[in-house]
Design an enzyme around this catalytic site. Structure first.
Site, PDB file in Angstrom:
ATOM      1  N   ASN A  24     -11.346  11.466  44.150  1.00  0.00           N
ATOM      2  CA  ASN A  24      -9.901  11.245  44.174  1.00  0.00           C
ATOM      3  C   ASN A  24      -9.493  10.498  42.899  1.00  0.00           C
ATOM      4  OD1 ASN A  24      -7.243  10.706  44.760  1.00  0.00           O
ATOM      5  ND2 ASN A  24      -7.635  10.012  46.846  1.00  0.00           N
ATOM      6  N   TYR A  31      -5.469   2.485  41.331  1.00  0.00           N
ATOM      7  CA  TYR A  31      -6.051   1.163  41.553  1.00  0.00           C
ATOM      8  C   TYR A  31      -6.409   0.493  40.225  1.00  0.00           C
ATOM      9  CZ  TYR A  31      -6.083   2.190  46.502  1.00  0.00           C
ATOM     10  OH  TYR A  31      -5.692   2.493  47.783  1.00  0.00           O
TER      11      TYR A  31
END
Length: 60
Positions: A24, A31
C-alpha cells in the site's frame, strides 16, 4: 490522524506506532509525510497468503 495525535499527546506518550501493508504505497507515503519512520517489518499469514506489514513509528 489529528485526533489520534492529540490523544497521544494528552496521554504524554513518547511515540505511537502502526503497521501498514507493504503493498500500500499510498498509505506508506501518507504516514511518511506525517513524520512516521519505518523501523521494522512484520510478516504474518492471512488465510493461506503470507503478508508483510511495515512497522512505522512517530516520536512525539
Amino acid at each position: 490522524m489529528d485526533t489520534s495525535l492529540e490523544v497521544a499527546k494528552q496521554k504524554k506518550v513518547d511515540f505511537i506506532w502502526l503497521g501498514v501493508w507493504d503493498q500500500n504505497p499510498g498509505a506508506i507515503r501518507f504516514y511518511k509525510r506525517n513524520g512516521f519512520k519505518i523501523f521494522d517489518k512484520h510478516t504474518f499469514m492471512l488465510g493461506t497468503d503470507m503478508q508483510t506489514d511495515m512497522m512505522m513509528k512517530l516520536a512525539l
